[in-house]
Design a protein around this motif. Structure first.
Motif, PDB file in Angstrom:
ATOM      1  N   GLU A  83     -58.695  13.468 -16.075  1.00  0.00           N
ATOM      2  CA  GLU A  83     -58.994  12.322 -16.930  1.00  0.00           C
ATOM      3  C   GLU A  83     -60.166  11.518 -16.385  1.00  0.00           C
ATOM      4  OE1 GLU A  83     -57.831  11.253 -19.771  1.00  0.00           O
ATOM      5  OE2 GLU A  83     -56.249  12.717 -20.105  1.00  0.00           O
ATOM      6  N   TRP A  87     -63.648  10.979 -18.587  1.00  0.00           N
ATOM      7  CA  TRP A  87     -64.089   9.673 -19.053  1.00  0.00           C
ATOM      8  C   TRP A  87     -65.213   9.073 -18.210  1.00  0.00           C
ATOM      9  CZ3 TRP A  87     -62.877   8.335 -23.711  1.00  0.00           C
ATOM     10  CH2 TRP A  87     -61.705   8.834 -24.296  1.00  0.00           C
ATOM     11  N   ALA A  88     -65.238   9.361 -16.934  1.00  0.00           N
ATOM     12  CA  ALA A  88     -66.248   8.738 -16.076  1.00  0.00           C
ATOM     13  C   ALA A  88     -67.649   9.264 -16.368  1.00  0.00           C
ATOM     14  CB  ALA A  88     -65.893   8.957 -14.603  1.00  0.00           C
ATOM     15  N   PRO A  90     -69.080  10.629 -19.213  1.00  0.00           N
ATOM     16  CA  PRO A  90     -69.723  10.049 -20.410  1.00  0.00           C
ATOM     17  C   PRO A  90     -69.992   8.552 -20.269  1.00  0.00           C
ATOM     18  CG  PRO A  90     -67.896  11.453 -21.034  1.00  0.00           C
ATOM     19  CD  PRO A  90     -67.806  11.272 -19.555  1.00  0.00           C
ATOM     20  N   LEU A  91     -69.084   7.819 -19.566  1.00  0.00           N
ATOM     21  CA  LEU A  91     -69.292   6.393 -19.401  1.00  0.00           C
ATOM     22  C   LEU A  91     -70.555   6.108 -18.593  1.00  0.00           C
ATOM     23  CD1 LEU A  91     -68.260   3.528 -19.815  1.00  0.00           C
ATOM     24  CD2 LEU A  91     -66.887   3.787 -17.723  1.00  0.00           C
ATOM     25  N   LEU A  92     -70.777   6.871 -17.546  1.00  0.00           N
ATOM     26  CA  LEU A  92     -71.995   6.692 -16.760  1.00  0.00           C
ATOM     27  C   LEU A  92     -73.249   7.007 -17.577  1.00  0.00           C
ATOM     28  CD1 LEU A  92     -70.863   8.226 -13.340  1.00  0.00           C
ATOM     29  CD2 LEU A  92     -71.245   5.810 -13.873  1.00  0.00           C
ATOM     30  N   ILE A  94     -73.522   6.713 -20.837  1.00  0.00           N
ATOM     31  CA  ILE A  94     -73.696   5.631 -21.814  1.00  0.00           C
ATOM     32  C   ILE A  94     -74.309   4.407 -21.143  1.00  0.00           C
ATOM     33  CG2 ILE A  94     -72.437   3.999 -23.258  1.00  0.00           C
ATOM     34  CD1 ILE A  94     -70.500   6.266 -23.925  1.00  0.00           C
ATOM     35  N   ILE A  95     -73.888   4.098 -19.917  1.00  0.00           N
ATOM     36  CA  ILE A  95     -74.459   2.962 -19.199  1.00  0.00           C
ATOM     37  C   ILE A  95     -75.952   3.192 -18.948  1.00  0.00           C
ATOM     38  CG2 ILE A  95     -74.444   1.719 -17.001  1.00  0.00           C
ATOM     39  CD1 ILE A  95     -71.413   2.143 -16.930  1.00  0.00           C
ATOM     40  N   CYS A  96     -76.305   4.402 -18.520  1.00  0.00           N
ATOM     41  CA  CYS A  96     -77.720   4.711 -18.287  1.00  0.00           C
ATOM     42  C   CYS A  96     -78.527   4.646 -19.579  1.00  0.00           C
ATOM     43  CB  CYS A  96     -77.845   6.093 -17.647  1.00  0.00           C
ATOM     44  SG  CYS A  96     -77.184   6.211 -15.976  1.00  0.00           S
TER      45      CYS A  96
END
Length: 393
Positions: A83, A87-88, A90-92, A94-96
Motif C-alpha cells: 500500500e 500510494w507514495a 503517485p503522490l510524490l 503529483i507533488i513534483c
C-alpha cells in the motif's frame, strides 16, 4: 518474414517523415522553456505509467491459469508495504508536477515580460523591446509596428535576441495567434487585448498560423515569421517603408472585408490611432468607441455626456463590420426634456409644418389606438406624444 516486417514499417516511416518537430526543437527561449516543461512532465508521468504497464503484463503471465509456480492465496487482502508503494509513488509524482506547474505558470505567463534572452543572458536596459500590434482578420493577419509607423499583412519580422512585446486583438471572431518556434499560442478576441512576450534566438523563417477554426478561409490563415539580424531587420523596415500603400482607417475597412489566401503586402505608413480604434470597435469615423462607452457608464450612464456620439455601438450583430450588406448608420439629432418636447409639439401644431402621418396599426394591434385620420395636423394637439412627432427633414 523479416523482410516482410521491414516492408510493413515503410508506410509508417513515410508518414513520420512529414512530421515537424518544431515544438521539440524551437528557436525561441520561451518556446524552449515550454518544451522543457512538457518533456519533464511527460517523464514524471512515465515513472508511473511504464511500471504499471509492465506489471500488468507480468501479473497476467505469472498468474495465468496454466502456471504451476504461482502461489495461490485466496484469503490475502492487505499488505502495508505494498500500500505504501502504491500510494507514495503517485503522490510524490503529483507533488513534483504541482510544483513544476506552479513555477511554469508564473514564469511563463505570456503577460509577464521576459527576464532573459537565453540561458545565462539576462535582459538589460540595452534590450529595447520591439512592439508589434497584431490584428486577426478574416482570413489574414495584420501586423503594425507603432515605433516604425509601418505595417504588413501575412508577414512578421523581428531581430534576433531582442525582446518582442505583442499586443493582440481580433476584428471579428476569436482566433489563436501561434508561432510554434517562438512561444505558445494565445487567443485573439474582438474588443479585447491579449499580450505575449517572447524572443527569437536563431535566424530563420518560421511558420505562424491560427490554431482556432474561424470560418471558410481558416486553412489559408498563416504567415511567415522572419528572425533576422539587426542589419537584415533594418533592411526589411526600409523595404516596407518604400511601399506605395498607406494604412488609413478607410483603407483598413477595405482590408477588413473577408478574403482568403491573401498575399504579403506592406504599408509605408499607418494611422497612429488605428490599433486603438480596432480594439475599441470604432474604426468608422464618428462611431462611439467601447472605451468611451465604458467611461460614460462609469459616470452613471448616457446622459448629456454621451448623446453626441453619433453612431451607436452595434458590432457583429446584424452584419459584421466590413461586410457589403448591413443596416444604415443611425444618428442622434438632439435631446430634450419632456417640457421642451411639449413646447415643440405646441409650436408645430400652431405652425404650418408638414410631418409624416401616423400609420394606422389598429387592424394589427386591436382597439384602443388612434383611428384613421389621427395623423392630421392638429389631432390631439393638447396631448403631445413623442411617438407621433415625425418631422420631415
Amino acid at each position: 518474414m523479416k523482410r516482410s516486417g521491414a516492408l510493413l514499417l515503410f508506410p509508417l516511416a513515410v508518414l513520420l517523415s512529414g512530421c515537424d518537430l518544431v515544438v521539440l526543437a524551437p528557436a525561441g527561449d520561451v518556446a524552449a522553456q515550454q518544451r522543457d516543461l512538457l518533456v519533464i512532465s511527460t517523464l514524471l508521468m512515465l515513472l508511473i505509467i511504464v511500471p504499471v504497464m509492465a506489471l500488468t503484463v507480468l501479473f497476467a503471465w505469472r498468474y495465468r491459469q496454466s502456471s504451476t509456480t504461482a502461489t495461490y492465496t485466496p484469503d490475502w487482502d492487505h499488505s502495508t508495504k505494498l500500500e505504501l508503494v502504491i500510494w507514495a509513488a503517485p503522490l510524490l509524482v503529483i507533488i513534483c508536477l504541482g510544483a513544476l506547474t506552479w513555477l511554469g505558470t508564473h514564469l511563463l505567463d505570456p503577460y509577464r515580460r521576459i527576464d532573459r534572452i537565453e540561458p545565462g543572458q539576462p535582459v538589460t536596459q540595452n534590450h529595447k523591446p520591439l512592439k508589434v500590434e497584431v490584428v486577426a482578420l478574416d482570413w489574414k493577419w495584420l501586423f503594425i509596428y507603432p515605433d516604425y509607423g509601418i505595417a504588413s499583412v501575412n508577414e512578421l519580422a523581428a531581430p534576433v535576441n531582442q525582446p518582442i512585446d505583442f499586443r493582440i486583438t481580433s476584428s471579428t471572431v476569436m482566433n489563436s495567434f501561434y508561432i510554434p518556434a517562438l512561444a505558445g499560442q494565445i487567443y485573439a478576441m474582438p474588443g479585447m487585448e491579449t499580450k505575449l512576450h517572447a524572443v527569437i534566438n536563431r535566424p530563420g523563417t518560421y511558420t505562424g498560423f491560427s490554431a482556432n477554426y474561424s470560418g471558410a478561409g481558416f486553412s489559408g490563415m498563416h504567415f511567415a515569421f522572419h528572425g533576422l539580424s539587426d542589419q537584415a531587420f533594418g533592411e526589411w523596415v526600409a523595404q516596407t517603408r518604400s511601399a506605395q500603400a498607406t494604412l488609413s482607417r478607410e483603407n483598413y475597412l477595405e482590408l477588413e472585408r473577408p478574403s482568403e489566401n491573401e498575399p504579403v503586402r506592406h504599408y509605408a505608413s499607418v494611422d497612429p490611432d488605428l490599433y486603438g480604434a480596432i480594439l475599441n470597435l470604432c474604426v468608422e469615423r464618428g462611431k462611439m468607441c467601447m472605451n468611451e462607452m465604458m467611461s460614460i457608464d462609469a459616470r452613471g450612464g448616457l446622459g448629456l455626456a454621451g448623446v453626441r456620439n453619433t453612431l451607436p455601438l452595434q458590432y457583429d450583430k446584424l452584419a459584421r463590420r466590413g461586410a457589403v450588406f448591413g443596416n444604415d448608420p443611425s444618428y442622434v439629432a438632439s435631446i430634450c426634456t419632456a417640457e421642451e418636447a411639449a413646447a415643440a409639439w405646441r409650436a408645430a401644431s400652431d405652425a404650418d409644418v408638414n410631418y409624416w402621418p401616423v400609420r394606422d396599426l389598429s387592424p394589427l394591434r386591436g382597439a384602443g389606438l388612434l383611428g384613421p385620420g389621427a395623423g392630421s395636423r392638429r389631432a390631439d394637439a393638447e396631448t403631445p406624444s413623442l411617438g407621433l412627432l415625425r418631422f420631415k427633414l
